[in-house]
Write a protein that holds these residues in place. Structure first.
Motif, short mmCIF file in Angstrom:
data_model
loop_
_atom_site.label_atom_id
_atom_site.label_comp_id
_atom_site.label_asym_id
_atom_site.label_seq_id
_atom_site.Cartn_x
_atom_site.Cartn_y
_atom_site.Cartn_z
N SER A 274 0.87 -1.06 0.04
CA SER A 274 -0.13 0.02 0.04
C SER A 274 0.98 1.24 0.02
O SER A 274 1.92 1.30 0.58
CB SER A 274 -0.84 0.14 1.05
OG SER A 274 -1.54 -1.03 1.26
N LYS A 276 0.61 5.65 -0.27
CA LYS A 276 -0.19 7.04 -0.04
C LYS A 276 0.47 8.03 -0.04
O LYS A 276 1.89 8.05 0.35
CB LYS A 276 -0.83 6.94 1.35
CG LYS A 276 -0.14 6.50 2.72
CD LYS A 276 -1.04 6.46 3.92
CE LYS A 276 -0.01 6.39 5.11
NZ LYS A 276 -1.13 6.18 6.14
N ASN A 278 1.14 11.29 2.38
CA ASN A 278 0.85 11.53 3.68
C ASN A 278 1.54 12.96 4.15
O ASN A 278 2.70 13.00 4.44
CB ASN A 278 1.21 10.40 4.66
CG ASN A 278 1.00 10.67 6.16
OD1 ASN A 278 0.15 11.71 6.33
ND2 ASN A 278 1.53 9.79 6.89
N GLU A 297 -4.43 12.80 3.90
CA GLU A 297 -3.77 11.70 3.39
C GLU A 297 -4.44 11.37 1.91
O GLU A 297 -5.82 11.74 1.86
CB GLU A 297 -4.03 10.48 4.32
CG GLU A 297 -3.14 10.13 5.30
CD GLU A 297 -2.98 9.22 6.28
OE1 GLU A 297 -4.00 8.20 5.86
OE2 GLU A 297 -2.38 8.99 7.08
N PRO A 299 -4.72 7.92 -0.44
CA PRO A 299 -4.25 6.44 -0.94
C PRO A 299 -4.04 6.46 -2.36
O PRO A 299 -4.73 6.73 -3.30
CB PRO A 299 -5.71 5.50 -0.40
CG PRO A 299 -6.78 6.41 -0.53
CD PRO A 299 -6.19 7.77 0.04
N ALA A 302 -3.77 0.72 -2.81
CA ALA A 302 -4.46 0.09 -1.49
C ALA A 302 -4.49 -1.32 -1.75
O ALA A 302 -5.43 -1.97 -2.67
CB ALA A 302 -5.76 0.75 -1.25
N LYS A 303 -3.68 -2.17 -0.89
CA LYS A 303 -3.51 -3.48 -0.87
C LYS A 303 -3.55 -3.94 -2.37
O LYS A 303 -4.21 -4.98 -2.62
CB LYS A 303 -5.00 -3.99 -0.13
CG LYS A 303 -4.92 -3.62 1.28
CD LYS A 303 -6.00 -4.31 1.85
CE LYS A 303 -6.16 -4.00 3.46
NZ LYS A 303 -7.22 -4.49 4.10
N GLU A 336 4.31 7.37 1.29
CA GLU A 336 4.72 6.45 2.45
C GLU A 336 4.41 5.34 2.16
O GLU A 336 3.10 5.07 1.62
CB GLU A 336 3.95 7.04 3.81
CG GLU A 336 4.11 6.02 4.79
CD GLU A 336 3.23 6.56 6.01
OE1 GLU A 336 3.15 5.53 6.97
OE2 GLU A 336 3.06 7.67 6.10
N CYS A 338 3.41 1.72 3.29
CA CYS A 338 2.80 1.07 4.62
C CYS A 338 3.94 -0.11 5.09
O CYS A 338 4.33 -0.82 4.06
CB CYS A 338 1.27 0.80 4.55
SG CYS A 338 0.42 2.17 4.42
N PRO A 339 3.99 -0.18 6.38
CA PRO A 339 4.74 -1.37 6.74
C PRO A 339 4.37 -2.61 6.60
O PRO A 339 2.90 -2.81 6.60
CB PRO A 339 5.01 -0.85 8.26
CG PRO A 339 3.88 -0.02 8.46
CD PRO A 339 3.36 0.61 7.63
N ASN A 415 8.39 -4.50 9.69
CA ASN A 415 7.25 -3.68 10.47
C ASN A 415 7.90 -2.48 11.14
O ASN A 415 6.96 -1.70 11.84
CB ASN A 415 7.06 -4.78 11.54
CG ASN A 415 8.05 -4.98 12.62
OD1 ASN A 415 9.31 -4.55 12.40
ND2 ASN A 415 7.83 -5.87 13.63
N GLN A 417 9.81 1.49 9.51
CA GLN A 417 9.88 2.22 8.52
C GLN A 417 10.85 3.27 8.81
O GLN A 417 11.25 3.57 9.92
CB GLN A 417 8.74 3.16 8.41
CG GLN A 417 7.48 2.50 7.98
CD GLN A 417 6.19 3.35 7.78
OE1 GLN A 417 5.72 3.75 9.25
NE2 GLN A 417 5.27 3.56 6.90
#
Length: 448
Positions: A274, A276, A278, A297, A299, A302-303, A336, A338-339, A415, A417
Motif C-alpha cells: 500500500s 499513500k 501523507n 492523506e 491512498p 491500497a492493498k 509513504e 505502509c509497513p 514492521n 519504517q
C-alpha cells in the motif's frame, strides 16, 4: 533565524501581495510563489571540514494571466518590504508588455477558491559552533565524506483570488559516505528537525560494522534470480520511479504510465503493498502552485489495487477529471509505503540465502508499459548464506518489473519504517522525503 527576522520576511511578502492586488487590472489574475531560506552548509572530506558557510537566499515567482495567456518572471526576494514591492511592481509591468505576444493556452487554469493556511514547524538543531565537533568526533578515524545542511526554509503562496499560504520548516540533513581502504563505501542519511546525538552515534556504529564486512573479499555472482532484501534506502530509490511516468493522471491518459495495466485492472500488486501521500508529518507544504490544498492523506495504491492517481487542475480540465491537489508534475510529494510484519531481527533469517541490498543507483525504465526498471546495486551490498552475511558483492545490474517485486514476488515488508530525506541543494534546499520500510523479495532478476 530570529522570530523578528521571520516576521520581517512575512511582512515583506504580504506587502508585495497587497501591492499586486491593488495594481492588477480587473481582467488580470496572478499567482505569487515564494522560496526562501536561511541555511548553514558544511562539507566534509576525509573527516575534515572542506567548506562551511551560511546562505541567506530568496526568490519570488510572479505569474500573470489574462486573455487566456500566461507568463512569469522570477526575481530576488530581499526581505526589505520597500525594495521587494518596487521590484515586484516593475516585474508586473514587464509581464503586461510580454503577455499579448504569447499564444493562447486553452487549458490555462486560473486561480480560484479561498484556501488559506499558516504552518510554522519549529526544530532544535545543532548550534552552528558545535556542528564540526559533533559530527566529526565519532568518525575521526574514518574516511568520512558528506554534507550537512540545516536551517529554515520558507514556502509562501498568494494569488489574485485572495488565497494565501505560509509554510515554515526548520530541519537538517546529513548525507554522508564512509570509505574503506579498499575503496568500498557505506552510505547513510541522518535527518530531522530535532538533533539526537545518540541516534547519530548509533548510525555511525552500524556503518562501522558494515565497513568491517566490506573488508572481506568480494563475491562475484552470476546473473540470475536471487532472493533479495532491500533496505529502506534502496526501497526509496525504487519508489522514486513512481513519480516518473507512473502515478500521474496525465501520463495515464497519454499512454505513458507504467501503471496502465494496474489502472485497467489487468494486473494488480501484492495485497501486502500500500502506498499513500501523507502530508500529516509536515515535511512539505500541502498547497500546490495554484494554492489548492491536498488532502492530509491520499491512498494511491491500497492493498495492491490502484486507488487514486495524482490529478492537478490542468489535467482535470483537459480530461474531465476531478483534481486532488497534485502539483504541476503530478509527482509524489510526501509518499509513504505502509509497513508489513518482518521484524528487524528476523531479516537475515527470513532471507536465508540471497542478497542484502542497501542502496541502488542509475535507475531507469527499461520497458515502461510493463513497469520494468533497470539499475545497479551500489554501497554496502552483501551475499548472505544461511542467515549470515558472508561477503560483499561486486556491483550487479538488475532488470525487473514492479509487477513482480511489488506484486507476486513480494514476500513481506518490515514492521518498521525509515525516513529517507531529500538532500538536494541545487538552487535551493529541497524539502521532504519518503517514509518506507524494507522489503523482502523472491527471485529478483539480475542481468549482469
Amino acid at each position: 533565524m530570529s522570530t523578528e527576522e521571520l516576521s520581517r520576511l512575512e511582512t515583506s511578502f504580504n506587502k508585495v501581495v497587497e501591492m499586486l492586488l491593488a495594481k492588477k487590472l480587473s481582467s488580470e489574475h496572478f499567482t505569487v510563489k515564494l522560496n526562501c531560506e536561511r541555511s548553514q552548509f558544511t562539507r566534509f572530506n576525509h573527516a575534515k571540514v572542506r567548506q562551511t558557510g551560511r546562505v541567506a537566499d530568496g526568490s519570488v515567482q510572479l505569474t500573470l494571466m489574462d486573455n487566456q495567456r500566461s507568463c512569469y518572471q522570477e526575481f530576488p526576494f530581499t526581505g526589505d518590504s520597500e525594495i521587494d514591492w518596487r521590484i515586484a511592481y516593475g516585474v508586473l509591468q514587464e509581464l503586461r508588455e510580454e503577455l499579448p505576444l504569447l499564444p493562447e493556452d486553452i487549458y490555462l487554469v486560473l486561480p480560484s477558491g479561498n484556501n488559506t493556511s499558516r504552518e510554522v514547524n519549529t526544530g532544535k538543531l545543532l548550534d552552528a559552533d558545535l556542528v564540526t565537533e559533533t559530527i566529526l568526533l565519532p568518525v575521526s578515524e574514518l574516511d568520512f565524506t558528506g554534507i550537512y545542511a540545516s536551517g529554515i526554509v520558507i514556502k509562501g503562496y498568494a494569488d489574485s483570488c485572495g488565497q494565501k499560504h505560509w509554510f515554515v520548516t526548520n530541519t537538517f540533513t546529513l548525507d554522508y559516505s564512509i570509505f574503506s581502504p579498499e575503496e568500498q563505501a557505506v552510505k547513510g542519511f541522518f535527518a530531522g528537525s530535532q538533533w539526537n546525538n545518540e541516534a547519530y552515534i548509533t548510525k555511525i556504529e552500524d556503518a562501522k560494522k558494515q565497513l568491517e564486512l566490506l573488508a572481506r573479499p568480494a563475491k562475484k555472482l552470476e546473473r540470475g534470480q536471487y532472493k533479495t532484501y532491500f533496505a529502506p534506502a534502496a526501497v526509496a530509490d525504487l519508489l522514486s520511479m513512481m513519480s516518473w511516468s507512473a502515478v500521474s493522471e496525465a501520463d495515464i491518459q497519454q499512454g505513458n504510465s507504467s501503471l496502465a495495466s494496474l489502472w485497467r485492472s489487468e494486473k494488480q500488486l501484492s495485497p501486502h503493498f500500500s502506498l499513500k501521500e501523507n502530508f500529516q508529518r509536515g515535511l512539505v507544504p500541502r498547497f500546490n502552485e495554484l494554492g489548492e490544498m491536498a488532502a492530509p492523506e491520499l491512498p494511491v495504491i491500497a492493498k495492491g489495487i490502484l486507488a487514486n492517481t495524482l490529478i492537478n487542475s490542468r489535467t482535470a480540465k483537459e480530461y474531465g477529471k476531478i483534481p486532488n491537489g497534485a502539483d504541476g508534475s503530478e509527482s509524489l510529494r510526501s509518499p509513504e509505503i505502509c509497513p508489513g510484519n518482518l521484524a528487524f531481527e528476523d531479516i537475515l533469517s527470513r532471507l536465508g540465502t540471497g542478497l542484502y541490498v542497501s542502496n541502488l543507483h542509475y535507475l531507469n525504465w527499461s520497458d515502461l508499459p510493463n513497469g520494468r526498471i533497470t539499475g545497479m546495486t551500489r554501497y554496502a551490498c552483501f551475499w548472505v548464506e544461511d542467515g549470515e552475511i558472508v561477503a560483499p558483492i561486486e556491483n550487479l545490474r538488475f532488470d525487473e518489473t514492479l509487477y513482480q517485486f511489488w506484486g507476486g514476488k513480494l514476500i513481506d515488508l518490515t514492521n518498521f519504517q525509515e525516513f529517507i530525506p531529500e538532500v538536494g541543494t541545487y538552487e535551493s534546499r529541497h524539502l521532504g522525503g519518503c517514509v518506507v520500510p524494507g522489503i523482502l523479495v523472491d527471485d529478483f532478476t539480475y542481468t549482469l
